[in-house]
Design an enzyme around this catalytic site. Structure first.
Site, short mmCIF file in Angstrom:
data_model
loop_
_atom_site.label_atom_id
_atom_site.label_comp_id
_atom_site.label_asym_id
_atom_site.label_seq_id
_atom_site.Cartn_x
_atom_site.Cartn_y
_atom_site.Cartn_z
N SER A 71 0.86 -1.19 0.00
CA SER A 71 0.00 0.00 0.00
C SER A 71 0.89 1.23 0.00
O SER A 71 1.04 1.89 -1.02
CB SER A 71 -0.94 -0.01 1.20
OG SER A 71 -1.90 -1.04 1.05
N GLY A 72 1.53 1.54 1.14
CA GLY A 72 2.40 2.72 1.19
C GLY A 72 3.88 2.39 1.09
O GLY A 72 4.72 3.28 1.04
N GLY A 73 4.24 1.10 1.11
CA GLY A 73 5.64 0.70 0.92
C GLY A 73 6.57 1.04 2.07
O GLY A 73 7.78 1.07 1.88
N ASP A 102 7.07 -0.68 4.87
CA ASP A 102 7.51 -1.83 5.67
C ASP A 102 9.02 -1.72 5.92
O ASP A 102 9.79 -1.52 4.99
CB ASP A 102 7.19 -3.13 4.93
CG ASP A 102 7.37 -4.35 5.82
OD1 ASP A 102 6.34 -4.87 6.28
OD2 ASP A 102 8.53 -4.77 6.06
N SER A 140 6.70 -6.07 1.62
CA SER A 140 5.61 -5.80 0.69
C SER A 140 6.07 -5.81 -0.77
O SER A 140 5.24 -5.86 -1.67
CB SER A 140 4.94 -4.47 1.03
OG SER A 140 5.91 -3.44 1.16
N GLY A 158 1.09 4.23 4.13
CA GLY A 158 -0.10 3.75 3.42
C GLY A 158 -1.14 3.26 4.40
O GLY A 158 -0.83 2.54 5.35
N TYR A 172 7.29 -3.60 18.43
CA TYR A 172 6.12 -3.10 17.70
C TYR A 172 6.11 -3.72 16.31
O TYR A 172 7.05 -3.55 15.54
CB TYR A 172 6.20 -1.57 17.62
CG TYR A 172 5.09 -0.90 16.84
CD1 TYR A 172 3.80 -1.43 16.79
CD2 TYR A 172 5.31 0.29 16.16
CE1 TYR A 172 2.78 -0.81 16.09
CE2 TYR A 172 4.30 0.94 15.46
CZ TYR A 172 3.04 0.38 15.43
OH TYR A 172 2.04 1.01 14.73
N ASN A 218 4.66 -3.02 13.60
CA ASN A 218 4.80 -2.11 12.46
C ASN A 218 6.25 -1.64 12.29
O ASN A 218 6.58 -1.01 11.29
CB ASN A 218 3.87 -0.90 12.61
CG ASN A 218 2.61 -1.03 11.76
OD1 ASN A 218 2.50 -1.94 10.95
ND2 ASN A 218 1.67 -0.11 11.95
N TYR A 219 7.10 -1.94 13.28
CA TYR A 219 8.54 -1.71 13.11
C TYR A 219 9.17 -3.08 12.88
O TYR A 219 10.00 -3.55 13.65
CB TYR A 219 9.14 -1.04 14.35
CG TYR A 219 8.70 0.40 14.55
CD1 TYR A 219 8.19 1.13 13.49
CD2 TYR A 219 8.80 1.02 15.79
CE1 TYR A 219 7.78 2.45 13.67
CE2 TYR A 219 8.40 2.34 15.97
CZ TYR A 219 7.89 3.04 14.90
OH TYR A 219 7.50 4.34 15.08
C1 LIG Z 1 9.46 6.77 7.91
C2 LIG Z 1 8.48 5.92 8.66
C3 LIG Z 1 7.70 6.48 9.66
C4 LIG Z 1 6.79 5.71 10.37
N1 LIG Z 1 6.00 6.30 11.32
C5 LIG Z 1 5.07 5.59 11.97
C6 LIG Z 1 4.19 6.19 12.92
O1 LIG Z 1 4.23 7.39 13.17
N2 LIG Z 1 3.27 5.41 13.54
C7 LIG Z 1 3.18 4.08 13.30
O2 LIG Z 1 2.33 3.42 13.89
N3 LIG Z 1 3.99 3.47 12.41
C8 LIG Z 1 4.92 4.19 11.73
N4 LIG Z 1 5.72 3.58 10.81
C9 LIG Z 1 5.57 2.14 10.57
C10 LIG Z 1 4.41 1.85 9.61
O3 LIG Z 1 3.19 1.92 10.32
C11 LIG Z 1 4.56 0.45 8.99
O4 LIG Z 1 5.75 0.40 8.26
C12 LIG Z 1 3.36 0.12 8.11
O5 LIG Z 1 3.32 -1.28 7.93
C13 LIG Z 1 3.41 0.81 6.78
O6 LIG Z 1 2.29 0.56 6.00
P1 LIG Z 1 2.43 0.77 4.41
O7 LIG Z 1 1.13 0.44 3.77
O8 LIG Z 1 3.03 2.10 4.15
O9 LIG Z 1 3.56 -0.31 4.07
P2 LIG Z 1 3.66 -1.56 3.08
O10 LIG Z 1 5.12 -1.81 2.96
O11 LIG Z 1 2.91 -1.32 1.83
O12 LIG Z 1 2.96 -2.72 3.87
C14 LIG Z 1 3.34 -3.10 5.18
C15 LIG Z 1 2.84 -4.53 5.46
O13 LIG Z 1 1.44 -4.63 5.28
C16 LIG Z 1 1.12 -5.49 4.19
N5 LIG Z 1 0.12 -4.81 3.39
C17 LIG Z 1 0.27 -3.69 2.64
N6 LIG Z 1 -0.89 -3.34 2.09
C18 LIG Z 1 -1.80 -4.26 2.48
C19 LIG Z 1 -3.19 -4.41 2.23
N7 LIG Z 1 -3.86 -3.56 1.46
N8 LIG Z 1 -3.80 -5.46 2.81
C20 LIG Z 1 -3.13 -6.33 3.60
N9 LIG Z 1 -1.83 -6.23 3.87
C21 LIG Z 1 -1.17 -5.19 3.31
C22 LIG Z 1 2.41 -5.69 3.45
O14 LIG Z 1 2.45 -6.92 2.79
C23 LIG Z 1 3.43 -5.58 4.54
O15 LIG Z 1 3.48 -6.80 5.24
C24 LIG Z 1 6.65 4.33 10.09
C25 LIG Z 1 7.43 3.78 9.08
C26 LIG Z 1 8.34 4.54 8.37
C27 LIG Z 1 9.18 3.92 7.29
#
Ligand SMILES: Cc1cc2nc3c(=O)[nH]c(=O)nc-3n(C[C@H](O)[C@H](O)[C@H](O)COP(=O)(O)OP(=O)(O)OC[C@H]3O[C@@H](n4cnc5c(N)ncnc54)[C@H](O)[C@@H]3O)c2cc1C
Ligand SMILES: *[C@@H]1O[C@H](CO)[C@@H](O)[C@H](O)[C@H]1NC(C)=O
Ligand SMILES: *[C@@H]1O[C@H](CO)[C@@H](O)[C@H](O)[C@H]1NC(C)=O
Ligand SMILES: *[C@@H]1O[C@H](CO)[C@@H](O)[C@H](O)[C@H]1NC(C)=O
Ligand SMILES: *[C@@H]1O[C@H](CO)[C@@H](O)[C@H](O)[C@H]1NC(C)=O
Length: 532
Positions: free
Chosen positions: A103-105, A107, A112, A174, A467, A469-470
């Site tokens: 979704s937002g990349g 991870d 992802s 994302g 956590y 998400n980390y």
């Molecule tokens: C710079 C930075 C700042 C951050 N700040 C915060 C913060 O303030 N608070 C916080 O809580 N977290 C924070 N995070 C962590 C963030 O919440 C996780 O990295 C989160 O998983 C990102 O989601 P994404 O869709 O962007 O990532 P993605 O890399 O797209 O996905 C993350 C995971 O979810 C899965 N996934 C993606 N899309 C879907 C979907 N549609 N359905 C099912 N599974 C899916 C992927 O396969 C992967 O396992 C931060 C990360 C970064 C890099």
């Protein structure tokens, strides 16, 4: 013995079933043919397409995971609607193709868009599905997985200056991957996490059905509120509660170096920040900085805060509970909630809020990160040990996030996210570098692992919590049994991320996706004996 042989035999069958895809053009072709009924041009990209790498790169937040040593997908499919997602899942399941979802990349380990298991794989990139539907009368919003939280905040603020969303600080996250892993932000002490404010969701299951809260059932809806992405289904959209915010909020960012008494101030912060008024969130960003005019470095501790109220009440609170920081009125700015989002995310005040609509991140680099939860204040001698080690690394960063408030009042089992009562603060460790070199990566990993070992004495134990998400693929690696894919290893990181909620996640997974169609390096495993 018999079950061991059976397992070997079954593994062989799996390998055989993959043989038909020994040629990558074949997997691309078969999947493409299956999708062709959609007649959706410009949604399927193979590496021969000149736009493939640009697309792969667009949202990859950790440049480390684009390095050549990380496997690349055979193709990327960008669905335009939920029917496209359903078709992709049905085709992949029928053809035995391994999918990853992005979704937002953001991870941390790039799971992802890269995969070290079951290659080849195809990425389903949700970035073209980013509709946002704010409903003030219902006090809620439906938001699609591909939207960033920044776009979501912008669209909510556009409708009302007194409504907000409780989710992440970084605006390019994302919605699809972020919310399902917990989603904390600067209003967590007031309203809890993103998952604490999730009202409904639409997901595509492994058999290609589209389900909402009622049709997926409360067990699955519980699991996706913190069990993290890529385990249960494809999140197509979330329905989130709008939370009240004052028309005027206050922000500040105040840095103190060692020479300005940082150690004593931070020692005090640990005792007061988790007990502040729920309206106040003061995090600390810690990193080495150059001492101007010298070649020496010192440690900077920057106090970065959101207060859900006006500056005068903030000063009263700070003056009575945390006078050591010496906060002055001139350090503070009264702004709208949306402006506070920009401020906390680190954008200069010259960047207009509609920048959020671009969905772009504030920065990109190569990084490795880890997390800890702290339940007892770290003594000043411990802080001094941290400074010593920090000054030896090029670009280390720690972010200390206060807990308490609403976080302590939500029971550990109400969602899979278990880090609640008793946590004083969460620590995030990041080390970053700027070259795509294996040696640089090795060197910084080594420092990070050394530092994490040092911090063990101050962190939560049994389990040492983290956590989800980390995401940290180091977790569970040190276990003696050596089999990185074993259920036992999953129990190790599973307990760190979810504590006692892990087994309930496994149970829901085993019933809802018994073939383990949705899988990655740290997806929730199915119960042993239930596999294939
Ligand atoms: C710079 C930075 C700042 C951050 N700040 C915060 C913060 O303030 N608070 C916080 O809580 N977290 C924070 N995070 C962590 C963030 O919440 C996780 O990295 C989160 O998983 C990102 O989601 P994404 O869709 O962007 O990532 P993605 O890399 O797209 O996905 C993350 C995971 O979810 C899965 N996934 C993606 N899309 C879907 C979907 N549609 N359905 C099912 N599974 C899916 C992927 O396969 C992967 O396992 C931060 C990360 C970064 C890099
Ligand atoms: C690549 O992207 C450009 C600009 O978005 C577009 O004009 C072009 O048609 C794309 N090429 C292919 C092969 O898809
Ligand atoms: C994609 O990222 C990789 C790694 O950072 C880089 O080498 C490559 O040039 C990028 N390609 C494009 C088209 O952006
Ligand atoms: C802070 O508190 C002290 C006494 O506790 C008082 O003298 C001072 O005026 C207060 N300052 C502010 C800015 O409220
Ligand atoms: C488990 O992971 C470690 C660290 O990445 C690696 O050295 C080891 O070879 C792996 N073991 C197996 C059985 O894959």
């Amino acid at each position: 013995m018999a079950s061991f042989l059976l397992l070997r035999f079954l593994k062989l069958l799996v390998i055989l079933s993959l043989v038909q895809f020994s040629s990558s053009t074949q997997i691309q072709h078969t999947f493409y043919q299956c999708l062709s009924i959609l007649q959706a041009p410009n949604t399927f990209f193979t590496p021969t397409n000149p736009n493939f790498t640009t697309l792969l790169n667009t949202t990859a937040e950790n440049l480390r995971c684009l390095m050549p040593l990380y496997p690349k997908p055979q193709a990327i499919f960008t669905p335009l609607n939920e029917y496209h997602v359903q078709t992709a899942v049905i085709c992949a399941k029928k053809l035995g193709i391994h999918l990853r979802f992005r979704s937002g990349g953001h991870d941390y380990e790039g799971v992802s868009y890269t995969s070290a298991m079951d290659p080849p794989f195809i990425v389903i990139d949700m970035s073209k599905m980013r509709d946002i539907n704010v409903d003030l009368d219902d006090n809620s919003v439906w938001v699609e997985a591909g939207a960033t939280v920044g776009e979501l905040y912008y669209r909510v603020a556009e409708k009302s200056s007194t409504h907000g969303i409780a989710a992440g600080l970084c605006t390019s996250l994302g919605v699809g991957g972020h919310i399902t892993g917990g989603a904390y932000g600067s209003m967590m002490r007031k309203y809890g996490l993103g998952v604490d404010n999730a009202l409904d969701a639409k997901i595509v299951s492994a058999d290609g059905k589209i389900l909402d809260r009622v049709s997926m059932g409360e067990d699955v809806f519980w699991a996706i509120r913190g069990g993290a992405g890529g385990s249960y289904g494809v999140i197509v959209s979330w329905k989130l509660r709008l939370v009240p915010v004052p028309a005027t909020v206050t922000v500040f960012n105040v840095a103190r170096t060692l020479e300005q008494g940082a150690t004593k101030i931070l020692y005090k912060w640990q005792q007061v920040a988790p007990h502040f008024d729920d309206d106040l969130f003061v995090r600390v960003m810690i990193s080495p900085v150059d001492i101007s005019g010298t070649t020496k470095r010192t440690i900077s501790t920057a106090y970065n805060a959101l207060f859900l109220g006006e500056v005068d009440r903030l000063l009263e609170i700070m003056n009575s509970s945390f006078p050591e920081l010496g906060l002055k009125k001139s350090d503070c700015s009264e702004v709208s909630w949306l402006e506070s989002v920009m401020f906390i995310a680190g954008f200069p005040s010259t960047v207009p809020t509609n920048f959020l609509l671009t969905g772009k991140p504030a920065f990109l680099n190569y990084f490795k990160a880890k997390s800890d939860f702290v339940k007892h204040p770290i003594p000043e001698t411990g802080l001094e040990g941290i400074w010593k080690r920090f000054l030896k690394e090029d670009h280390p960063l720690m972010i200390w996030n206060p807990y308490g408030g609403m976080m302590g009042r939500i029971p550990e089992s109400s969602t899979p996210f278990p880090h609640r009562n008793g946590v004083l603060f969460k620590v995030q460790y990041v080390t970053s570098w700027s070259v795509p070199e294996k040696d640089a990566m090795k060197k910084h990993y080594k420092w990070m692992r050394m530092f994490y070992t040092y911090m063990g004495q101050y962190a939560s134990t049994n389990p040492r919590q983290a956590y989800v998400n980390y995401r940290d693929l180091d977790l569970g690696m040190n276990d003696k049994n050596g089999d990185n894919t074993s259920f036992e290893k999953a129990c190790s990181w599973g307990r760190s991320y979810f504590k006692d909620n892990f087994m309930r996640l496994v149970k829901v997974k085993s019933e809802f996706d018994p073939d383990n169609f949705f899988r990655h390096e740290q997806s929730i495993p199915i119960l042993p004996g239930k596999s294939f």
